[in-house]
Design an enzyme around this catalytic site. Sequence first.
Site, PDB file in Angstrom:
ATOM      1  N   SER A 218       0.835  -1.210   0.000  1.00  0.00           N
ATOM      2  CA  SER A 218       0.000   0.000   0.000  1.00  0.00           C
ATOM      3  C   SER A 218       0.864   1.253   0.000  1.00  0.00           C
ATOM      4  O   SER A 218       0.354   2.355  -0.179  1.00  0.00           O
ATOM      5  CB  SER A 218      -0.915   0.021   1.219  1.00  0.00           C
ATOM      6  OG  SER A 218      -0.152   0.127   2.396  1.00  0.00           O
ATOM      7  N   LYS A 301      32.503  -0.560  -1.986  1.00  0.00           N
ATOM      8  CA  LYS A 301      33.568  -1.451  -1.514  1.00  0.00           C
ATOM      9  C   LYS A 301      34.925  -0.755  -1.361  1.00  0.00           C
ATOM     10  O   LYS A 301      35.751  -1.178  -0.562  1.00  0.00           O
ATOM     11  CB  LYS A 301      33.707  -2.651  -2.456  1.00  0.00           C
ATOM     12  CG  LYS A 301      32.612  -3.694  -2.262  1.00  0.00           C
ATOM     13  CD  LYS A 301      32.871  -4.902  -3.149  1.00  0.00           C
ATOM     14  CE  LYS A 301      31.909  -6.027  -2.817  1.00  0.00           C
ATOM     15  NZ  LYS A 301      32.161  -7.239  -3.589  1.00  0.00           N
ATOM     16  N   ASP A 337      35.580 -11.911  -0.073  1.00  0.00           N
ATOM     17  CA  ASP A 337      35.400 -12.462  -1.431  1.00  0.00           C
ATOM     18  C   ASP A 337      36.548 -13.415  -1.767  1.00  0.00           C
ATOM     19  O   ASP A 337      36.377 -14.350  -2.551  1.00  0.00           O
ATOM     20  CB  ASP A 337      35.347 -11.332  -2.473  1.00  0.00           C
ATOM     21  CG  ASP A 337      33.969 -10.685  -2.526  1.00  0.00           C
ATOM     22  OD1 ASP A 337      32.998 -11.300  -2.035  1.00  0.00           O
ATOM     23  OD2 ASP A 337      33.859  -9.557  -3.032  1.00  0.00           O
ATOM     24  N   GLY A 466      28.133 -19.428  -9.031  1.00  0.00           N
ATOM     25  CA  GLY A 466      28.503 -18.281  -8.202  1.00  0.00           C
ATOM     26  C   GLY A 466      27.975 -18.396  -6.786  1.00  0.00           C
ATOM     27  O   GLY A 466      28.474 -17.739  -5.865  1.00  0.00           O
TER      28      GLY A 466
HETATM   29  P1  NAP Z   1      32.160  -4.445 -11.102  1.00  0.00           P
HETATM   30  O1  NAP Z   1      33.290  -4.073 -10.244  1.00  0.00           O
HETATM   31  O2  NAP Z   1      31.137  -3.442 -11.479  1.00  0.00           O
HETATM   32  O3  NAP Z   1      32.768  -5.095 -12.457  1.00  0.00           O
HETATM   33  C1  NAP Z   1      31.924  -5.516 -13.496  1.00  0.00           C
HETATM   34  C2  NAP Z   1      32.784  -6.090 -14.615  1.00  0.00           C
HETATM   35  O4  NAP Z   1      31.904  -6.587 -15.603  1.00  0.00           O
HETATM   36  C3  NAP Z   1      33.662  -5.030 -15.293  1.00  0.00           C
HETATM   37  O5  NAP Z   1      34.839  -5.629 -15.722  1.00  0.00           O
HETATM   38  C4  NAP Z   1      32.772  -4.628 -16.476  1.00  0.00           C
HETATM   39  O6  NAP Z   1      33.482  -4.084 -17.550  1.00  0.00           O
HETATM   40  C5  NAP Z   1      32.222  -5.968 -16.864  1.00  0.00           C
HETATM   41  N1  NAP Z   1      31.020  -5.831 -17.672  1.00  0.00           N
HETATM   42  C6  NAP Z   1      29.848  -5.291 -17.302  1.00  0.00           C
HETATM   43  N2  NAP Z   1      28.959  -5.366 -18.308  1.00  0.00           N
HETATM   44  C7  NAP Z   1      29.617  -5.946 -19.349  1.00  0.00           C
HETATM   45  C8  NAP Z   1      29.244  -6.281 -20.660  1.00  0.00           C
HETATM   46  N3  NAP Z   1      28.024  -6.053 -21.125  1.00  0.00           N
HETATM   47  N4  NAP Z   1      30.166  -6.898 -21.447  1.00  0.00           N
HETATM   48  C9  NAP Z   1      31.393  -7.150 -20.981  1.00  0.00           C
HETATM   49  N5  NAP Z   1      31.813  -6.839 -19.746  1.00  0.00           N
HETATM   50  C10 NAP Z   1      30.932  -6.247 -18.939  1.00  0.00           C
HETATM   51  O7  NAP Z   1      31.325  -5.647 -10.456  1.00  0.00           O
HETATM   52  P2  NAP Z   1      31.909  -6.867  -9.585  1.00  0.00           P
HETATM   53  O8  NAP Z   1      31.729  -6.577  -8.166  1.00  0.00           O
HETATM   54  O9  NAP Z   1      33.256  -7.217 -10.077  1.00  0.00           O
HETATM   55  O10 NAP Z   1      30.857  -8.011  -9.958  1.00  0.00           O
HETATM   56  C11 NAP Z   1      30.884  -8.668 -11.194  1.00  0.00           C
HETATM   57  C12 NAP Z   1      29.891  -9.830 -11.164  1.00  0.00           C
HETATM   58  O11 NAP Z   1      30.290 -10.769 -10.165  1.00  0.00           O
HETATM   59  C13 NAP Z   1      28.483  -9.389 -10.776  1.00  0.00           C
HETATM   60  O12 NAP Z   1      27.555 -10.125 -11.516  1.00  0.00           O
HETATM   61  C14 NAP Z   1      28.363  -9.775  -9.331  1.00  0.00           C
HETATM   62  O13 NAP Z   1      27.037 -10.079  -8.941  1.00  0.00           O
HETATM   63  C15 NAP Z   1      29.227 -11.016  -9.286  1.00  0.00           C
HETATM   64  N6  NAP Z   1      29.781 -11.214  -7.936  1.00  0.00           N
HETATM   65  C16 NAP Z   1      29.500 -12.391  -7.351  1.00  0.00           C
HETATM   66  C17 NAP Z   1      29.993 -12.648  -6.095  1.00  0.00           C
HETATM   67  C18 NAP Z   1      29.682 -13.953  -5.460  1.00  0.00           C
HETATM   68  O14 NAP Z   1      29.827 -14.072  -4.244  1.00  0.00           O
HETATM   69  N7  NAP Z   1      29.277 -14.945  -6.240  1.00  0.00           N
HETATM   70  C19 NAP Z   1      30.766 -11.685  -5.432  1.00  0.00           C
HETATM   71  C20 NAP Z   1      31.048 -10.484  -6.065  1.00  0.00           C
HETATM   72  C21 NAP Z   1      30.536 -10.261  -7.331  1.00  0.00           C
HETATM   73  P3  NAP Z   1      33.681  -2.494 -17.719  1.00  0.00           P
HETATM   74  O15 NAP Z   1      34.729  -2.102 -16.722  1.00  0.00           O
HETATM   75  O16 NAP Z   1      34.065  -2.310 -19.116  1.00  0.00           O
HETATM   76  O17 NAP Z   1      32.343  -1.850 -17.388  1.00  0.00           O
END
Ligand code: NAP
Length: 502
Positions: A218, A301, A337, A466
């Site tokens: 709501s 972070k 991590d 993941g």
């Molecule tokens: P981040 O710091 O924002 O980095 C994202 C990365 O993905 C960058 O290298 C970015 O490239 C690249 N990217 C984004 N969109 C893209 C596309 N369309 N094509 C190619 N590359 C692309 O995020 P992060 O913290 O590293 O997280 C990355 C992923 O890991 C997320 O999905 C997150 O949910 C996952 N993750 C999982 C865990 C876990 O515990 N399983 C922990 C942390 C993160 P650019 O620099 O060119 O934008």
Amino acid sequence: MAINSRANRNPICVVLCERDETALEAALQQLGNTPGFIEIRLDYLPAHQITLARLAKWIKLAPNPVILTFRRKVNGGEYEGTEAEQIGILKSILNCGAAYFDLEVETVENFLKGSLESLKTGQSRWIVSYHDFQKTPADLNSVFSRLWASNPDVVKVATKACRFADNFRLLDLMDHPRPAHTGLILVAMGELGEYSRIIGPSRGSFLTYASPEKGRESAPGQLTAKDLAEVYRIDQIQPDTKVYGVIGFPIRHSLSPHLHNACFQYFGMNARYLPLAVPDLSDLSTRLKWFTGLSVTIPHKVSILKYTDFQDETVRATGAANTLVIRKDRVEAYNTDLAGVFGALRKPLDEGIGRVTLLGTGGAARAAAVVLRQFHCQVNVLARDLEKARVFANEFGFSFDRLSEASNFEGDLLINATSVGMSPQEGETPVPQEAIRYRYVFDMVYNPLETRLLREAKGRATAISGLEMFLGQAARQFLLWTGQEPPLEVMREAALAKLRRK
Ligand code: NAP
């Protein structure tokens, strides 16, 4: 029962906004034995259905004390009539047996000349409410004083949180003097206000509003009654309950509250873990010590580090923190991590894998890089931005290339550390299927559980979800905060239940 007593009552108030009497009666019956209160929003019903006989019937059907609210459209409700018509209808149902009526301060001031006395003829108590759906006004003290002027039993202030600090500003009203035997309901609306909805009752808020189920809210930011009762167990949060949480933005879909609260409950710990939607860190910096421990996620972070007094080697290696341990004398930063990556990759690392392709150069890729370097892996970093790949690779002593060249590589392990394939872009994948020439494929994305990349890796490689990393990093956080190894199966079940619900 005194209004300001929390003894023997559940503060969850389920709000029913039904468009006709049939739907309302069905909704009342569906509530079963839900504890707490029920608010019936009369303003959603056709006016001709608001009769004394019907109200008496609905109140009998309701398993809990009923609050009746009949709010005009100009004040954020649905009723299109004038104040005179509004009060006329309210007067016709005063003796229906409702526990409370809620009337907006505007009608009290404009039509009732600031006094509720002409309505106080039945047994019901009166809530006088103030809403601001755009902001939390700068001068909350004046609002507060204004609301008490008509001598209500309960005052409600519901305003939109535009900053996380608005939660604190509203809840601080609890410390203001108010008439004896009266109650106060404080709600910060919107995603940024979820904190007030969960913590409010333990700070003295008379109740907290909840939706009967997802999609039937709501007001913006309302949680479901089920989550308030089962994930946050808000009826048992006390002023001395230790508060943990995850700060980031957006945060609404975080799995972490489900995991950590399940573990607190497993151990019978007087602690809760909340989603803290914080776009601007400065809103929280002066109140960090209110929390016992925090998870930190995108986009804080790195920026969180300036508020910390100690950083362990995991933070020094990655340049980022995802965990704060908040002690009396200092704020400690960790990056769990690394433990998450290590846990997910234990089997391939134990087998002595050598050649790894790492996709992405963000924070998650850095955590993987630190672990892979420690194990002397030969790593190729691929990114859509070649310059970013070059800088990253040089820092860690890896080789690099463009992501579009992925089909030219093969090896033991492929790691997706980009966000490609993450919900809601579930149809996307970072590399074509023919580029999957590895023994293992580890996709850091955990929502959805089975990404397109992992689906396409079937029959070609051993898939690592993941979720394994997510559980690993959460388990290390729990250990840092409580000194206890968490029950991994409890964590896993809580995460899977939440992911399946999505
Ligand atoms: P981040 O710091 O924002 O980095 C994202 C990365 O993905 C960058 O290298 C970015 O490239 C690249 N990217 C984004 N969109 C893209 C596309 N369309 N094509 C190619 N590359 C692309 O995020 P992060 O913290 O590293 O997280 C990355 C992923 O890991 C997320 O999905 C997150 O949910 C996952 N993750 C999982 C865990 C876990 O515990 N399983 C922990 C942390 C993160 P650019 O620099 O060119 O934008």
